[in-house]
Design an enzyme around this catalytic site. Structure first.
Site, PDB file in Angstrom:
ATOM      1  CE  LYS A 110      -7.901  -8.037   4.546  1.00 34.47           C
ATOM      2  NZ  LYS A 110      -7.130  -7.527   4.844  1.00 34.47           N
ATOM      3  CG  HIS A 134     -12.353  -8.708   7.383  1.00 32.51           C
ATOM      4  ND1 HIS A 134     -10.662  -8.795   7.947  1.00 32.51           N
ATOM      5  CD2 HIS A 134     -12.520  -9.766   7.001  1.00 32.51           C
ATOM      6  CE1 HIS A 134     -10.517  -9.799   8.163  1.00 32.51           C
ATOM      7  NE2 HIS A 134     -11.704 -10.662   7.570  1.00 32.51           N
ATOM      8  CG  ASN A 135      -7.990  -5.933   8.101  1.00 35.46           C
ATOM      9  OD1 ASN A 135      -8.089  -6.711   8.248  1.00 35.46           O
ATOM     10  ND2 ASN A 135      -6.457  -6.295   7.916  1.00 35.46           N
ATOM     11  CB  ALA A 158      -0.965  -0.145   1.009  1.00 38.99           C
ATOM     12  CD  GLU A 201      -6.875 -10.158  10.818  1.00 37.50           C
ATOM     13  OE1 GLU A 201      -5.917  -9.951  10.913  1.00 37.50           O
ATOM     14  OE2 GLU A 201      -8.042 -10.010   9.874  1.00 37.50           O
ATOM     15  CB  SER A 258      -9.631 -11.445   4.440  1.00 42.91           C
ATOM     16  OG  SER A 258      -9.773 -12.173   5.673  1.00 42.91           O
ATOM     17  N   GLY A 259      -7.226 -13.451   4.115  1.00 49.08           N
ATOM     18  CA  GLY A 259      -7.255 -15.649   3.724  1.00 49.08           C
ATOM     19  C   GLY A 259      -6.126 -15.505   3.841  1.00 49.08           C
ATOM     20  N   GLY A 260      -4.919 -14.557   3.906  1.00 52.15           N
ATOM     21  CA  GLY A 260      -3.622 -14.792   3.658  1.00 52.15           C
ATOM     22  C   GLY A 260      -3.252 -15.589   2.663  1.00 52.15           C
TER      23      GLY A 260
END
Length: 464
Positions: free
Chosen positions: A183, A186-187, A77, A190, A129-131
């Site tokens: 996202k 989401h993080n 990023a 997390e 997401s999911g690595g």
């Protein structure tokens, strides 16, 4: 030329695995990376069964992709995203699509969206997401941008995404930077859940005196019941790992935690929106606290609390406290999405958001299906705790979290996420908060005025 369905710029771990995933689903995929070794390695791994072409040349890469071109950036990023866009622009045409698949800060996505729109290029910010494993076998994908242009991407993303009950864990989320924003939150969720799991482990070990093997078994059992989730599952797996000498690996890992900024962004933006997310804030703060290791070592020798005897452990009570806090953490993040959607004109559908989070992503859990049903029943739900079923569940669990928090305080064990989950719950269910005294204080020292509950209007008192 022009025969490839999709292109990916950046053939690192995520780019390489997602490219292979898409190719597995019978799409022809082109890859671009400035590193010749990454290009050669991918080409060698692709084999005859995949239609993949990788190159180090931007012009060749763009020329491979059928129009309107669909190109995803999987680069770090910030400035690398802008650099990648600039390297592609000379070869793109109106109607082409660029997708940023990194964890970009959403204002940057809005800027790029506007700049590229002026050039006739469609831009998407898409959370992934999911690595590493998710990228290869099926991630949760969160695209936002131009709804009409999404139709060019839909078949590819639906094929590559994770599936739950046959439903792909991807859907167009909303306008502009909606995908990157979802996202980001989401993080943030997390961060909160990870901190809660760490605190649960810490309490079980220090306050209740449980051995690591017993703690591991508890997490494993919880993952087969109400707490079934990816993060509980991997915590159970982590607690199993031993060294050759029999020592648990987790006991040998430094407590100096790192972060990449998405949790901080979630907290900062929540403050801008005036949305309380104290569990997520606490998780960010505790990662920051972990970095003060030398000071903590020094403080541990002088700032002492006599913990007394080890508390008696009630494994079910600890489980219920954790379930309570996790549900409240989800509630905070979803409430932030509700306000952000209105503020930024995202037009988010939280039934869709919770649906695509059920599989592939890091915060996937059995609870998300309950959230999806709640939003399907009432799309206007302001806070998931106001759903009758979820509200009843959380209310029934509150005795357990109160007992666990009390134990943490008595034993001097830091439990910031648990404390803030309970505080949020108690504040949210309070018809009256003591902020009336704050209103009076502000008026006293700054003549900021206040409102009354017995009459209309704005008032000021000459207090002194």
């Amino acid at each position: 030329m022009n025969k490839y369905d999709f292109g990916i710029v950046g053939l690192g771990v995520m780019g390489r695995n997602l490219l292979l995933n898409i190719a597995d689903n019978q799409f022809a995929v082109a890859g671009l990376d400035l590193d010749p070794e990454k290009v050669a390695s991918l080409q060698a791994e692709a084999g005859a069964e995949h239609q993949i072409h990788a190159t180090t040349d931007a012009a060749t890469f763009v020329g491979l992709i059928q129009q309107p071109r669909a190109i995803m950036l999987l680069v770090p990023a910030g400035k690398p995203v802008d650099s990648a866009i600039q390297s592609l622009l000379p070869y793109l045409e109106k109607g082409d699509i660029i997708i940023d698949g990194g964890n970009s800060y959403f204002p940057d996505t809005d800027r790029r969206f506007t700049e590229l729109q002026a050039k006739g290029i469609h831009f998407f910010g898409m959370g992934i997401s999911g690595g590493e494993k998710g990228a290869r076998r099926g991630p949760s994908l969160m695209p936002g941008g131009d709804r009409q242009a999404y139709e060019r991407l839909r078949p590819i993303f639906e094929a590559a995404s994770a599936k739950v009950d046959g439903e792909p864990c991807v859907e167009f989320l909303g306008n502009g930077s909606a995908g990157n924003y979802v996202k980001m939150v989401h993080n943030g969720i997390e961060y909160g859940i990870m901190q809660l799991l760490a605190e649960t482990y810490d309490l079980m070990k220090k306050a209740y005196g449980l051995p690591t093997g017993t703690i591991q078994q508890a997490f494993e059992q919880w993952n087969n019941a109400e707490l079934q989730s990816f993060l509980v599952e991997i915590t159970s797996e982590i607690l199993k790992r031993k060294e050759e000498n029999g020592a648990y690996l987790v006991d040998l890992i430094s407590d100096w935690a790192k972060s990449k900024g998405t949790g901080k962004w979630t907290s900062q933006n929540a403050m801008d929106l005036q949305v309380p997310i104290p569990v997520i804030d606490a998780a960010v703060n505790m990662r920051d606290m972990s970095k003060y290791k030398p000071e903590r070592i020094e403080a541990s020798k002088s700032l002492i609390w006599d913990q007394g005897q080890t508390a008696t452990a009630d494994i079910n009570e600890i489980k219920e406290a954790l379930q309570f806090a996790i549900l409240v953490t989800y509630a905070q993040g979803l409430a932030q999405l509700t306000v952000a959607s209105e503020t930024y004109n995202y037009e988010l559908n939280l039934e869709v958001v919770t649906k695509i989070w059920r599989g592939g992503c890091i915060i996937r859990s059995v609870a998300l299906e309950d959230f999806r049903k709640a939003y399907d029943k009432n799309p206007a739900l302001r806070n998931i705790l106001l759903d009758e079923n979820i509200g009843q569940t959380v209310s029934k669990l509150q005795k357990s979290v109160r007992n666990v928090v009390k134990t943490a305080v008595e034993k001097g064990i830091p439990a910031a996420a648990f404390l803030n989950a309970l505080t949020y719950f108690d504040a949210y269910r309070s018809e009256n908060l003591p902020t009336n005294i704050i209103q009076a204080q502000r008026d006293y020292f700054g003549a900021h005025t206040y409102e009354r509950i017995d009459r209309e209007g704005t008032f000021h008192t000459q207090w002194d």
